[in-house]
Design an enzyme around this catalytic site. Structure first.
Site, PDB file in Angstrom:
ATOM      1  N   LYS A  35       0.324   4.728  -0.067  1.00 37.43           N
ATOM      2  CA  LYS A  35      -0.391   5.455   0.424  1.00 37.43           C
ATOM      3  C   LYS A  35      -0.442   6.639  -0.753  1.00 37.43           C
ATOM      4  CE  LYS A  35      -0.316   2.996   4.806  1.00 37.43           C
ATOM      5  NZ  LYS A  35      -0.129   3.393   5.857  1.00 37.43           N
ATOM      6  N   HIS A  60      -9.552   1.173   4.311  1.00 41.43           N
ATOM      7  CA  HIS A  60      -8.719   1.580   4.790  1.00 41.43           C
ATOM      8  C   HIS A  60      -8.662   2.210   6.296  1.00 41.43           C
ATOM      9  CE1 HIS A  60      -4.735   2.876   6.148  1.00 41.43           C
ATOM     10  NE2 HIS A  60      -4.607   1.170   5.160  1.00 41.43           N
ATOM     11  N   SER A  86       2.954  -2.061  10.246  1.00 40.02           N
ATOM     12  CA  SER A  86       3.976  -2.777  10.202  1.00 40.02           C
ATOM     13  C   SER A  86       4.710  -3.755  10.021  1.00 40.02           C
ATOM     14  CB  SER A  86       4.695  -2.165  12.130  1.00 40.02           C
ATOM     15  OG  SER A  86       4.252  -0.347  12.615  1.00 40.02           O
ATOM     16  N   GLU A 143      -6.792   5.089   7.563  1.00 49.64           N
ATOM     17  CA  GLU A 143      -7.086   6.404   6.996  1.00 49.64           C
ATOM     18  C   GLU A 143      -7.739   7.085   6.120  1.00 49.64           C
ATOM     19  OE1 GLU A 143      -3.244   5.496   5.363  1.00 49.64           O
ATOM     20  OE2 GLU A 143      -2.354   4.640   7.197  1.00 49.64           O
ATOM     21  N   GLY A 147       2.073   2.628  10.245  1.00 47.47           N
ATOM     22  CA  GLY A 147       2.536   3.300  10.871  1.00 47.47           C
ATOM     23  C   GLY A 147       3.587   4.065  11.498  1.00 47.47           C
ATOM     24  N   GLU A 199      -5.699  -4.702  10.012  1.00 46.27           N
ATOM     25  CA  GLU A 199      -5.217  -4.117  10.694  1.00 46.27           C
ATOM     26  C   GLU A 199      -4.939  -3.045  11.561  1.00 46.27           C
ATOM     27  OE1 GLU A 199      -2.337  -2.681   6.814  1.00 46.27           O
ATOM     28  OE2 GLU A 199      -4.833  -1.489   6.643  1.00 46.27           O
ATOM     29  N   ASN A 250       0.805  -1.198   0.516  1.00 45.14           N
ATOM     30  CA  ASN A 250      -0.204   0.500   0.130  1.00 45.14           C
ATOM     31  C   ASN A 250       0.684   1.449  -0.402  1.00 45.14           C
ATOM     32  OD1 ASN A 250      -1.473   1.799   0.588  1.00 45.14           O
ATOM     33  ND2 ASN A 250      -2.239   1.748   2.303  1.00 45.14           N
TER      34      ASN A 250
HETATM   35  P1  PGA Z   1       2.663  -0.120   7.476  1.00 36.31           P
HETATM   36  O1  PGA Z   1       1.298   0.630   7.080  1.00 36.31           O
HETATM   37  O2  PGA Z   1       3.066  -1.286   7.375  1.00 36.31           O
HETATM   38  O3  PGA Z   1       3.129   1.689   7.337  1.00 36.31           O
HETATM   39  O4  PGA Z   1       2.262   0.158   9.292  1.00 36.31           O
HETATM   40  C1  PGA Z   1       0.468  -0.378   6.705  1.00 36.31           C
HETATM   41  C2  PGA Z   1      -0.972   0.312   6.185  1.00 36.31           C
HETATM   42  O5  PGA Z   1      -1.203   1.320   6.531  1.00 36.31           O
HETATM   43  O6  PGA Z   1      -1.916  -0.559   4.865  1.00 36.31           O
END
Ligand code: PGA
Length: 248
Positions: free
Chosen positions: A11, A94, A212, A96, A172, A166, A9
């Site tokens: 982003k 997601h 992560s 976010e 993140g 998630e 992803n």
């Molecule tokens: P991350 O993000 O691996 O940076 O924690 C995962 C995601 O948001 O899909």
């Protein structure tokens, strides 16, 4: 045996030029049969990515879409547009998007149904916040997110979806859920799928862990029985992604 699926992803990262350089630097190293590999890229990078992955086993996905076919929805992208470009996957819901752009369980369901109508595989994201985990409602919350996301979706279609668990507190942050924490929720997701669709369909659905994931922890996480790969953010736009895909 479910084939693993490892999706990056990106982003809101990598301009088309940066996307080209990154894909060229990594595509030959991650072109494996062992897992399905997907780059979920910003809309503006789709054309570049689709072009560069030709002749590889890598697929391209979007990170969002809208749930109507067309119309006065300034700034949105439809499933028909993605489909015409041969985009095979789309991330839906997601955290976010839920947090910053008003995505709800209901809009997630509408988007999932529309994506399936166009034969685009939705990667449906679910997961709890730190407060919700502390309140002890993780499993209930995730069950509810899954149930609403899949309203009115028949078993034949449900088999093809991907669900990404998630935990928001692990996204993140560098803080990863333990394998046991991740497995507990992914197993609960498979259970709710079995309740809705029966065991056969539930066993066909691929459930990813995200939050992560990196080169150091991927192998351990992906070894858990109900975890069928990962949705990878930060590590998916680095050379490290090669090690995540080729985990051992
Ligand atoms: P991350 O993000 O691996 O940076 O924690 C995962 C995601 O948001 O899909």
């Amino acid at each position: 045996m479910r084939k693993k699926i490892i999706a990056g992803n990106w982003k809101m990262n990598l301009t088309p030029r940066e996307a080209r350089d990154f894909i060229n630097s990594i595509k030959d190293k991650i072109n494996s049969d062992k897992s399905d590999v997907v780059f979920c890229v910003p809309y503006l990078d789709l054309a570049v990515a689709l072009n560069l992955i030709q002749g590889t086993n890598i697929s391209v996905g979007a990170q969002n879409m809208y749930y109507t076919d067309k119309g006065a929805f300034t700034g949105e992208i439809s499933a028909s547009m993605l489909s015409e470009m041969s985009v095979r996957y789309v991330i839906i819901g997601h955290s976010e998007r839920r947090q910053f752009f008003g995505e709800t369980d209901i809009s997630v369901n509408k988007k999932v149904r529309k994506a399936l109508e166009y034969n685009i595989t939705p990667i449906i994201c679910v997961g709890e916040s730190l407060d919700q985990r502390r309140q002890g409602i993780t499993i209930e919350l995730v069950r509810q997110q899954v149930k609403i996301a899949l309203l009115d979706i028949p078993a034949e279609q449900a088999k093809n979806i991907v669900i990404a668990y998630e935990p928001i507190w692990a996204i993140g942050t560098g803080e990863t859920a333990t394998c046991d924490q991740a497995e507990e929720v992914c197993a609960a997701i498979r259970l709710v799928l079995a309740e809705i669709y029966g065991q056969e369909a539930a066993d066909a659905v691929r459930i990813q862990y995200g939050g992560s994931v990196n080169a150091a922890n991927a192998a351990e996480i992906f070894a858990m029985p109900n975890i069928d790969g990962g949705l990878v953010g930060g590590a998916s736009i680095k050379a490290e992604f090669e090690k995540v895909v080729n985990y051992e």
